[in-house]
Design a protein around this motif. Sequence first.
Motif, PDB file in Angstrom:
ATOM      1  N   ALA A   1       0.830  -1.207   0.000  1.00 12.99           N
ATOM      2  CA  ALA A   1       0.000   0.000   0.000  1.00 12.99           C
ATOM      3  C   ALA A   1       0.865   1.258   0.000  1.00 12.99           C
ATOM      4  O   ALA A   1       0.526   2.256  -0.671  1.00 12.99           O
ATOM      5  CB  ALA A   1      -0.925  -0.004   1.210  1.00 12.99           C
ATOM      6  N   GLU A   2       1.957   1.232   0.719  1.00 14.19           N
ATOM      7  CA  GLU A   2       2.881   2.374   0.705  1.00 14.19           C
ATOM      8  C   GLU A   2       3.437   2.583  -0.705  1.00 14.19           C
ATOM      9  O   GLU A   2       3.566   3.723  -1.178  1.00 14.19           O
ATOM     10  CB  GLU A   2       4.011   2.148   1.711  1.00 14.19           C
ATOM     11  CG  GLU A   2       3.543   2.260   3.164  1.00 14.19           C
ATOM     12  CD  GLU A   2       4.572   1.791   4.170  1.00 14.19           C
ATOM     13  OE1 GLU A   2       4.431   2.132   5.347  1.00 14.19           O
ATOM     14  OE2 GLU A   2       5.519   1.055   3.781  1.00 14.19           O
ATOM     15  N   ASN A   3       3.733   1.487  -1.393  1.00 17.37           N
ATOM     16  CA  ASN A   3       4.222   1.590  -2.768  1.00 17.37           C
ATOM     17  C   ASN A   3       3.139   2.116  -3.713  1.00 17.37           C
ATOM     18  O   ASN A   3       3.429   2.887  -4.638  1.00 17.37           O
ATOM     19  CB  ASN A   3       4.722   0.229  -3.257  1.00 17.37           C
ATOM     20  CG  ASN A   3       6.059  -0.152  -2.657  1.00 17.37           C
ATOM     21  OD1 ASN A   3       6.785   0.710  -2.159  1.00 17.37           O
ATOM     22  ND2 ASN A   3       6.392  -1.428  -2.681  1.00 17.37           N
ATOM     23  N   VAL A   4       1.896   1.706  -3.487  1.00 18.72           N
ATOM     24  CA  VAL A   4       0.790   2.221  -4.302  1.00 18.72           C
ATOM     25  C   VAL A   4       0.715   3.740  -4.189  1.00 18.72           C
ATOM     26  O   VAL A   4       0.588   4.453  -5.190  1.00 18.72           O
ATOM     27  CB  VAL A   4      -0.549   1.587  -3.866  1.00 18.72           C
ATOM     28  CG1 VAL A   4      -1.721   2.327  -4.495  1.00 18.72           C
ATOM     29  CG2 VAL A   4      -0.597   0.114  -4.240  1.00 18.72           C
ATOM     30  N   GLU A   5       0.809   4.249  -2.966  1.00 15.79           N
ATOM     31  CA  GLU A   5       0.724   5.697  -2.768  1.00 15.79           C
ATOM     32  C   GLU A   5       1.908   6.404  -3.433  1.00 15.79           C
ATOM     33  O   GLU A   5       1.749   7.488  -4.015  1.00 15.79           O
ATOM     34  CB  GLU A   5       0.651   6.027  -1.285  1.00 15.79           C
ATOM     35  CG  GLU A   5      -0.661   5.608  -0.657  1.00 15.79           C
ATOM     36  CD  GLU A   5      -1.114   6.527   0.462  1.00 15.79           C
ATOM     37  OE1 GLU A   5      -0.264   7.195   1.073  1.00 15.79           O
ATOM     38  OE2 GLU A   5      -2.336   6.568   0.711  1.00 15.79           O
ATOM     39  N   LYS A   6       3.103   5.806  -3.351  1.00 16.26           N
ATOM     40  CA  LYS A   6       4.270   6.408  -4.004  1.00 16.26           C
ATOM     41  C   LYS A   6       4.077   6.456  -5.518  1.00 16.26           C
ATOM     42  O   LYS A   6       4.402   7.454  -6.175  1.00 16.26           O
ATOM     43  CB  LYS A   6       5.527   5.614  -3.650  1.00 16.26           C
ATOM     44  CG  LYS A   6       5.976   5.751  -2.207  1.00 16.26           C
ATOM     45  CD  LYS A   6       7.137   4.813  -1.912  1.00 16.26           C
ATOM     46  CE  LYS A   6       7.510   4.835  -0.442  1.00 16.26           C
ATOM     47  NZ  LYS A   6       8.571   3.836  -0.115  1.00 16.26           N
ATOM     48  N   THR A   7       3.569   5.365  -6.079  1.00 16.12           N
ATOM     49  CA  THR A   7       3.337   5.316  -7.527  1.00 16.12           C
ATOM     50  C   THR A   7       2.322   6.378  -7.948  1.00 16.12           C
ATOM     51  O   THR A   7       2.542   7.115  -8.920  1.00 16.12           O
ATOM     52  CB  THR A   7       2.825   3.923  -7.934  1.00 16.12           C
ATOM     53  OG1 THR A   7       3.817   2.946  -7.627  1.00 16.12           O
ATOM     54  CG2 THR A   7       2.515   3.874  -9.429  1.00 16.12           C
ATOM     55  N   GLU A   8       1.213   6.470  -7.233  1.00 16.36           N
ATOM     56  CA  GLU A   8       0.176   7.429  -7.612  1.00 16.36           C
ATOM     57  C   GLU A   8       0.655   8.865  -7.452  1.00 16.36           C
ATOM     58  O   GLU A   8       0.335   9.734  -8.267  1.00 16.36           O
ATOM     59  CB  GLU A   8      -1.090   7.168  -6.798  1.00 16.36           C
ATOM     60  CG  GLU A   8      -1.706   5.813  -7.143  1.00 16.36           C
ATOM     61  CD  GLU A   8      -3.155   5.684  -6.701  1.00 16.36           C
ATOM     62  OE1 GLU A   8      -3.619   6.551  -5.922  1.00 16.36           O
ATOM     63  OE2 GLU A   8      -3.814   4.723  -7.140  1.00 16.36           O
ATOM     64  N   GLN A   9       1.438   9.127  -6.408  1.00 14.94           N
ATOM     65  CA  GLN A   9       1.982  10.470  -6.237  1.00 14.94           C
ATOM     66  C   GLN A   9       2.952  10.817  -7.353  1.00 14.94           C
ATOM     67  O   GLN A   9       2.970  11.953  -7.859  1.00 14.94           O
ATOM     68  CB  GLN A   9       2.672  10.591  -4.873  1.00 14.94           C
ATOM     69  CG  GLN A   9       3.087  12.014  -4.520  1.00 14.94           C
ATOM     70  CD  GLN A   9       1.935  12.993  -4.551  1.00 14.94           C
ATOM     71  OE1 GLN A   9       0.848  12.704  -4.040  1.00 14.94           O
ATOM     72  NE2 GLN A   9       2.138  14.149  -5.157  1.00 14.94           N
ATOM     73  N   ALA A  10       3.752   9.833  -7.777  1.00 14.52           N
ATOM     74  CA  ALA A  10       4.688  10.074  -8.884  1.00 14.52           C
ATOM     75  C   ALA A  10       3.932  10.383 -10.172  1.00 14.52           C
ATOM     76  O   ALA A  10       4.344  11.254 -10.960  1.00 14.52           O
ATOM     77  CB  ALA A  10       5.585   8.854  -9.074  1.00 14.52           C
TER      78      ALA A  10
END
Length: 223
Positions: free
Chosen positions: A187-196
């Motif tokens: 989930a932390e990676n999902v948020e990083k991807t979407e923010q990028a």
Amino acid sequence: MQITQIEQIKERLMALDSAAISDAMDSLHIPAGLAGIVPRNSGIKIVGPAFTVRYEPIIPEQGKFLNAGNYIDEVPAGHIVVVDNQGRTDCTSWGNILTFKAIQKGIAGSVIYGSARDLSEVRRLAYPLFTTGIYMVSGKNRAKVAEVQCPLKIDDVVVSPGDWVFADDNGALVIPQLHLLTVIERAENVEKTEQAIIEAIINGEDLVSAREKLGYAVPWKYD
């Protein structure tokens, strides 16, 4: 799980939202979202281990009083009450007395597959309540607690004691304890991807190329 580890898990989860956690659960092919259960106070986020309660319908006997449930004294502080009242909309399984006691005990919130009442008091007290329905008719003499700290099955989602519950403005979901750390990391990676992707769009990139370049199809694999 040690207290320090529990606090670290809570801190990481509170930094997320239910959409990112749902995507992480999708990546593991585990159903998580409790469909139809919605927040009754906005802007509230809760996370904690589940304390499960299963209700069953009853046929009232003339002159006999049957209380809907006194389980609240057993719920540890920091836990989230998850009630399965079979999604009933004809009677409630949560109200003002349970709300006051839950606040007194430091319970994190309640997720009800069914209906609640006394919404004005719940909202005045800013208690985190998520339910299927709202109705004024009491559960007394209509439903009773069949079991506590037992596995529940709400639609296709299994909730076991000790699983983690996360709820926010989007609704409520359940994270199996066995997969907790994996789900948090994804989930932390999902948020990083979407923010990028958002940053790329802000910088003028078109949506299609930003999504393709930054891994929108598998956002939990962010690196």
